[in-house]
Scaffold this motif. Structure first.
Motif, PDB file in Angstrom:
ATOM      1  N   ALA A   1       0.834  -1.201   0.000  1.00  0.00           N
ATOM      2  CA  ALA A   1       0.000   0.000   0.000  1.00  0.00           C
ATOM      3  C   ALA A   1       0.871   1.254   0.000  1.00  0.00           C
ATOM      4  O   ALA A   1       0.594   2.223  -0.732  1.00  0.00           O
ATOM      5  N   ARG A   2       1.922   1.262   0.803  1.00  0.00           N
ATOM      6  CA  ARG A   2       2.850   2.403   0.815  1.00  0.00           C
ATOM      7  C   ARG A   2       3.541   2.564  -0.530  1.00  0.00           C
ATOM      8  O   ARG A   2       3.757   3.689  -1.001  1.00  0.00           O
ATOM      9  N   ASN A   3       3.894   1.438  -1.143  1.00  0.00           N
ATOM     10  CA  ASN A   3       4.576   1.526  -2.438  1.00  0.00           C
ATOM     11  C   ASN A   3       3.660   2.047  -3.531  1.00  0.00           C
ATOM     12  O   ASN A   3       4.122   2.682  -4.478  1.00  0.00           O
ATOM     13  N   PHE A   4       2.359   1.783  -3.419  1.00  0.00           N
ATOM     14  CA  PHE A   4       1.415   2.417  -4.346  1.00  0.00           C
ATOM     15  C   PHE A   4       1.470   3.937  -4.207  1.00  0.00           C
ATOM     16  O   PHE A   4       1.451   4.669  -5.195  1.00  0.00           O
ATOM     17  N   VAL A   5       1.535   4.397  -2.975  1.00  0.00           N
ATOM     18  CA  VAL A   5       1.540   5.839  -2.708  1.00  0.00           C
ATOM     19  C   VAL A   5       2.847   6.473  -3.151  1.00  0.00           C
ATOM     20  O   VAL A   5       2.857   7.549  -3.777  1.00  0.00           O
ATOM     21  N   GLU A   6       3.958   5.821  -2.850  1.00  0.00           N
ATOM     22  CA  GLU A   6       5.268   6.454  -3.017  1.00  0.00           C
ATOM     23  C   GLU A   6       5.946   6.161  -4.353  1.00  0.00           C
ATOM     24  O   GLU A   6       6.874   6.871  -4.737  1.00  0.00           O
ATOM     25  N   HIS A   7       5.494   5.130  -5.070  1.00  0.00           N
ATOM     26  CA  HIS A   7       6.195   4.754  -6.295  1.00  0.00           C
ATOM     27  C   HIS A   7       5.271   4.749  -7.512  1.00  0.00           C
ATOM     28  O   HIS A   7       5.435   5.589  -8.393  1.00  0.00           O
ATOM     29  N   ARG A   8       4.333   3.824  -7.571  1.00  0.00           N
ATOM     30  CA  ARG A   8       3.464   3.762  -8.751  1.00  0.00           C
ATOM     31  C   ARG A   8       2.041   3.489  -8.296  1.00  0.00           C
ATOM     32  O   ARG A   8       1.723   2.396  -7.839  1.00  0.00           O
ATOM     33  N   PHE A   9       1.180   4.478  -8.498  1.00  0.00           N
ATOM     34  CA  PHE A   9      -0.191   4.390  -8.013  1.00  0.00           C
ATOM     35  C   PHE A   9      -1.056   3.711  -9.070  1.00  0.00           C
ATOM     36  O   PHE A   9      -1.869   4.323  -9.752  1.00  0.00           O
ATOM     37  N   ASN A  10      -0.877   2.396  -9.164  1.00  0.00           N
ATOM     38  CA  ASN A  10      -1.610   1.598 -10.150  1.00  0.00           C
ATOM     39  C   ASN A  10      -1.850   0.218  -9.547  1.00  0.00           C
ATOM     40  O   ASN A  10      -0.906  -0.504  -9.220  1.00  0.00           O
ATOM     41  N   VAL A  11      -3.129  -0.171  -9.429  1.00  0.00           N
ATOM     42  CA  VAL A  11      -3.476  -1.416  -8.753  1.00  0.00           C
ATOM     43  C   VAL A  11      -2.927  -2.631  -9.487  1.00  0.00           C
ATOM     44  O   VAL A  11      -2.771  -3.701  -8.881  1.00  0.00           O
ATOM     45  N   LEU A  12      -2.593  -2.506 -10.738  1.00  0.00           N
ATOM     46  CA  LEU A  12      -2.091  -3.633 -11.521  1.00  0.00           C
ATOM     47  C   LEU A  12      -0.590  -3.824 -11.400  1.00  0.00           C
ATOM     48  O   LEU A  12      -0.032  -4.747 -12.019  1.00  0.00           O
ATOM     49  N   TYR A  13       0.067  -2.977 -10.608  1.00  0.00           N
ATOM     50  CA  TYR A  13       1.531  -3.058 -10.476  1.00  0.00           C
ATOM     51  C   TYR A  13       1.938  -3.123  -9.002  1.00  0.00           C
ATOM     52  O   TYR A  13       2.523  -2.178  -8.469  1.00  0.00           O
ATOM     53  N   PRO A  14       1.660  -4.231  -8.324  1.00  0.00           N
ATOM     54  CA  PRO A  14       2.063  -4.350  -6.908  1.00  0.00           C
ATOM     55  C   PRO A  14       3.566  -4.550  -6.767  1.00  0.00           C
ATOM     56  O   PRO A  14       4.192  -5.268  -7.559  1.00  0.00           O
ATOM     57  N   GLN A  15       4.146  -3.902  -5.753  1.00  0.00           N
ATOM     58  CA  GLN A  15       5.585  -3.981  -5.534  1.00  0.00           C
ATOM     59  C   GLN A  15       5.893  -4.345  -4.088  1.00  0.00           C
ATOM     60  O   GLN A  15       5.327  -3.770  -3.159  1.00  0.00           O
ATOM     61  N   LEU A  16       6.819  -5.303  -3.923  1.00  0.00           N
ATOM     62  CA  LEU A  16       7.346  -5.659  -2.607  1.00  0.00           C
ATOM     63  C   LEU A  16       8.634  -4.893  -2.356  1.00  0.00           C
ATOM     64  O   LEU A  16       9.196  -4.268  -3.264  1.00  0.00           O
ATOM     65  N   ASN A  17       9.119  -4.961  -1.145  1.00  0.00           N
ATOM     66  CA  ASN A  17      10.378  -4.280  -0.799  1.00  0.00           C
ATOM     67  C   ASN A  17      11.598  -5.156  -1.042  1.00  0.00           C
ATOM     68  O   ASN A  17      12.717  -4.753  -0.726  1.00  0.00           O
ATOM     69  N   TYR A  18      11.407  -6.358  -1.586  1.00  0.00           N
ATOM     70  CA  TYR A  18      12.505  -7.285  -1.855  1.00  0.00           C
ATOM     71  C   TYR A  18      12.204  -7.983  -3.170  1.00  0.00           C
ATOM     72  O   TYR A  18      11.046  -8.037  -3.602  1.00  0.00           O
ATOM     73  N   GLN A  19      13.125  -8.468  -3.909  1.00  0.00           N
ATOM     74  CA  GLN A  19      14.546  -8.545  -3.679  1.00  0.00           C
ATOM     75  C   GLN A  19      15.241  -7.471  -4.506  1.00  0.00           C
ATOM     76  O   GLN A  19      15.171  -7.496  -5.721  1.00  0.00           O
ATOM     77  N   GLY A  20      15.917  -6.541  -3.889  1.00  0.00           N
ATOM     78  CA  GLY A  20      16.661  -5.540  -4.609  1.00  0.00           C
ATOM     79  C   GLY A  20      15.934  -4.218  -4.695  1.00  0.00           C
ATOM     80  O   GLY A  20      14.922  -3.975  -4.047  1.00  0.00           O
ATOM     81  N   PRO A  21      16.463  -3.307  -5.517  1.00  0.00           N
ATOM     82  CA  PRO A  21      15.891  -1.962  -5.638  1.00  0.00           C
ATOM     83  C   PRO A  21      14.581  -1.980  -6.413  1.00  0.00           C
ATOM     84  O   PRO A  21      14.241  -2.933  -7.104  1.00  0.00           O
ATOM     85  N   MET A  22      13.843  -0.885  -6.304  1.00  0.00           N
ATOM     86  CA  MET A  22      12.602  -0.718  -7.056  1.00  0.00           C
ATOM     87  C   MET A  22      12.910  -0.505  -8.541  1.00  0.00           C
ATOM     88  O   MET A  22      13.983   0.018  -8.873  1.00  0.00           O
ATOM     89  N   PRO A  23      11.961  -0.887  -9.440  1.00  0.00           N
ATOM     90  CA  PRO A  23      10.669  -1.515  -9.151  1.00  0.00           C
ATOM     91  C   PRO A  23      10.844  -2.990  -8.820  1.00  0.00           C
ATOM     92  O   PRO A  23      11.781  -3.645  -9.286  1.00  0.00           O
ATOM     93  N   ASN A  24       9.922  -3.508  -8.036  1.00  0.00           N
ATOM     94  CA  ASN A  24       9.992  -4.894  -7.597  1.00  0.00           C
ATOM     95  C   ASN A  24       8.613  -5.533  -7.719  1.00  0.00           C
ATOM     96  O   ASN A  24       8.005  -5.925  -6.721  1.00  0.00           O
ATOM     97  N   TYR A  25       8.119  -5.626  -8.936  1.00  0.00           N
ATOM     98  CA  TYR A  25       6.780  -6.148  -9.178  1.00  0.00           C
ATOM     99  C   TYR A  25       6.719  -7.631  -8.814  1.00  0.00           C
ATOM    100  O   TYR A  25       7.670  -8.386  -9.042  1.00  0.00           O
ATOM    101  N   ALA A  26       5.565  -8.038  -8.280  1.00  0.00           N
ATOM    102  CA  ALA A  26       5.400  -9.412  -7.821  1.00  0.00           C
ATOM    103  C   ALA A  26       4.091  -9.987  -8.350  1.00  0.00           C
ATOM    104  O   ALA A  26       3.097  -9.271  -8.505  1.00  0.00           O
ATOM    105  N   GLN A  27       4.101 -11.289  -8.617  1.00  0.00           N
ATOM    106  CA  GLN A  27       2.902 -11.975  -9.082  1.00  0.00           C
ATOM    107  C   GLN A  27       2.059 -12.355  -7.855  1.00  0.00           C
ATOM    108  O   GLN A  27       2.189 -13.426  -7.275  1.00  0.00           O
TER     109      GLN A  27
END
Length: 586
Positions: free
Chosen positions: A136-162
């Motif tokens: 939820a924070r990454n939506f706010v701070e990086h890419r505000f798009n529900v189709l692009y969820p991002q985790l804080n791992y592994q490595g730097p952003m972007p870190n899209y996850a299935q």
């Protein structure tokens, strides 16, 4: 001889007096006042009190009413008592009706979820909760798009996850944008979804049982320990429950009414349920049974059913397939193909699965809930009624055996919760019916049955069951809710104080909670080069890691202390005089 009484006017029907009386009486009943002559002609002013002729006045012309409107009101149409005049029983009946009781029950279920509503996700199941909140924070701070969820791992952003469709996290992100970061807002979303699912459970029960049994199902559903814990957790389970129960409800309504809008709602809810959690696809089994029972051989000729299947299954397939091509974090990609499919046929027979279910199911649903639900299942089998509910139960049993037996996380059992409540309500319903049927109840010497006593006994037992489940839930939930990992939170505060948001860090834990609590991105040990911690450390440094963060000095995957000695020799330690130190890698 001329009669001095005032005659009632004729209306041309041949029943003049009766017609006038009927109109006058109707007006008196509605308003409590008698019309005057200037308005209706029924009475006239004579300087004295006006009189009115009653239907029997022709046979007895001297029979008059000195106060006709008062007589009508007092004798035939008594005034409704005011609130002050009502006794406690009538007030109770007005306040607690079949419409208000479910609302009050939902408010009660909401209220018991409010304690510690502002807690951080770093308590029970912090891995899953903190990942959800971090997205939820990454939506706010990086890419505000529900189709692009991002985790804080592994490595730097972007870190899209299935991952599942991020309805919960995106709604939390919207609240964050509107009101700022708040764990109250983060927990409000799953709680609201759960209350919605409770309403669907009530509606499903109300279609099958009495209002009392449906209310019992609603309360039991909301009081189960598993539902108490995870309905307020910052996780997608509550949203999945909402769409899952809603899909069954809307489809059942369509079966009964055949309105296309209901089928469209069922398709939408089914699609979103599967997008939220793939195991909810099992709700399609009772749906298939319902349409076969309704249309029999002609089921495959119904175009609307093919449209329903397309709308329900195609969007989830497209979503997961597309996100698989986008995902950069492989840790959560292909969970079904990597873990579930190879073992789903045999996992239920493993010793680990048997031990898991024997330990966790009583914790999740209480022994009381399991026993009463088992009795309800036996009733379904014996009485051969409500085949869709029976098939739904068997479908969820299959989900437990093929998916939960492999994953073995308690919250994966949450889709059995609605069935536990509905089956238990069936027991209460049967009891009250047996107490009300003359050919099935005992009779006393006066020929009367003990219907009221049986219903009272059923009600008392229902209250007792709910009380026992509440006590068991309290015993299990209270020690968990409100507990926070203070060591992790303090370590994260050190990281936030000594680093900047763009710094990449390495945490000494496999659990990403420390990474999420620090509001930083980076890596976790033992996940990039397992078995060689020093080589993995060198890899992190080459990839741009700026700090290494143990958890109060602890490092996963370093039993002999080789990684710790390497860090001590190569890199300076910040906050060396504290237990919550970190290493500066560059």
């Amino acid at each position: 001889m001329e009669n001095n009484e005032h005659k009632l006017p004729s209306n041309g029907t041949g029943n003049d007096g009766q017609a006038g009386y009927t109109k006058q009486a109707r007006h008196t009943r509605q308003t409590g006042y008698t019309r005057q002559a200037g308005h209706t002609g029924h009475t006239e002013h004579t300087g004295q009190a006006a009189s009115i002729r009653y239907p029997d006045a022709r046979s007895d012309p001297d029979r008059r009413s000195p106060a006709p409107s008062e007589a009508l009101k007092a004798a035939e149409y008594p005034l409704r008592p005011t609130v002050k005049q009502m006794n406690v029983r009538s007030l109770w009946k007005r306040l607690f009706t079949h419409r208000t009781l479910p609302v009050l029950a939902l408010l009660f279920l909401l209220a018991i979820r409010l304690p510690h509503i502002g807690d951080s996700p770093f308590g029970y199941d912090s891995w899953r909760q903190s990942d959800t909140e971090a997205m939820a924070r990454n939506f706010v701070e990086h890419r505000f798009n529900v189709l692009y969820p991002q985790l804080n791992y592994q490595g730097p952003m972007p870190n899209y996850a299935q991952l599942e469709l991020q309805i919960t996290t995106f709604l939390i992100a919207i609240l964050y944008k509107l009101f700022g970061y708040s764990y109250i807002a983060a927990r409000f979303v799953p709680v609201a979804f759960f209350i919605g699912s409770a309403w669907f459970v009530y509606r499903i029960a109300a279609r099958r049982y009495s209002a009392a049994a449906a209310l019992f199902a609603l309360l039991m559903y909301g009081l189960l320990p598993l539902n108490l814990l995870y309905s307020r957790a910052i996780m997608p389970e509550s949203a999945a429950l909402f769409f899952y129960t809603g899909a069954f409800y809307w489809f059942s309504e369509w079966i009964a009414k055949e309105k296309r809008s209901l089928l469209l709602a069922a398709a939408l809810f089914t699609s979103l349920a599967i997008c939220e959690k793939i195991p909810t696809v099992f709700v399609g089994v009772p749906m298939l049974v319902m349409v076969i029972a309704k249309y029999r051989g002609g089921v495959f000729k119904r175009l609307e059913l093919w449209g329903f299947a397309l709308l329900s299954l195609l969007p989830p397939y497209v979503y997961y397939a597309w996100l698989g091509t986008l995902a950069e974090s492989t840790f959560v990609s292909g969970i079904a193909s990597k873990h579930i499919v190879p073992r789903f046929a045999t996992a239920a027979w493993s010793a680990e699965a048997r031990q898991f279910f024997a330990t966790e199911m009583p914790k999740a649903f209480t022994w009381t809930g399991l026993v009463v639900a088992a009795a309800g299942l036996i009733l379904l089998l014996v009485r051969r009624r409500d085949f869709p509910l029976l098939v739904w139960t068997l479908a969820i049993a299959a989900e437990l055996a093929t998916i939960v037996a492999v994953i073995r996380f308690p919250y994966y059992m949450i889709f059995a919760g609605p069935l536990i409540a509905l089956l238990s309500a069936g027991v209460l319903e049967l009891w009250t019916k047996l107490g009300g049927e003359p050919n099935l109840r005992r009779r006393g010497s006066n020929g009367r049955g003990f219907s009221n006593r049986s219903r009272l006994a059923a009600g008392l037992c229902a209250v007792a069951v709910l009380a026992v489940i509440s006590a068991e839930s309290y015993r299990q939930v209270v020690p968990v809710i409100g507990i926070q990992n203070e060591e992790l939170i303090r370590q994260a505060e050190v990281v936030e104080r000594l680093t900047v948001p763009d710094d990449l860090i390495v945490t000494g834990t496999d659990d990403p909670s420390l990474l999420n609590a620090s509001r930083r991105t980076g890596w976790r040990v033992t996940n990039s080069i397992p078995g060689d911690p020093v080589a993995e450390l060198d890899y992190f440094v080459r990839e741009g890691a700026a700090y290494f963060v143990p958890l109060k000095g602890y490092i996963d995957g370093d039993p002999d202390g080789l990684l710790r000695r390497t860090l001590e020799e190569r890199y300076p330690k910040l906050e060396a005089g504290s237990e919550y130190y970190i290493y500066k890698l560059r």
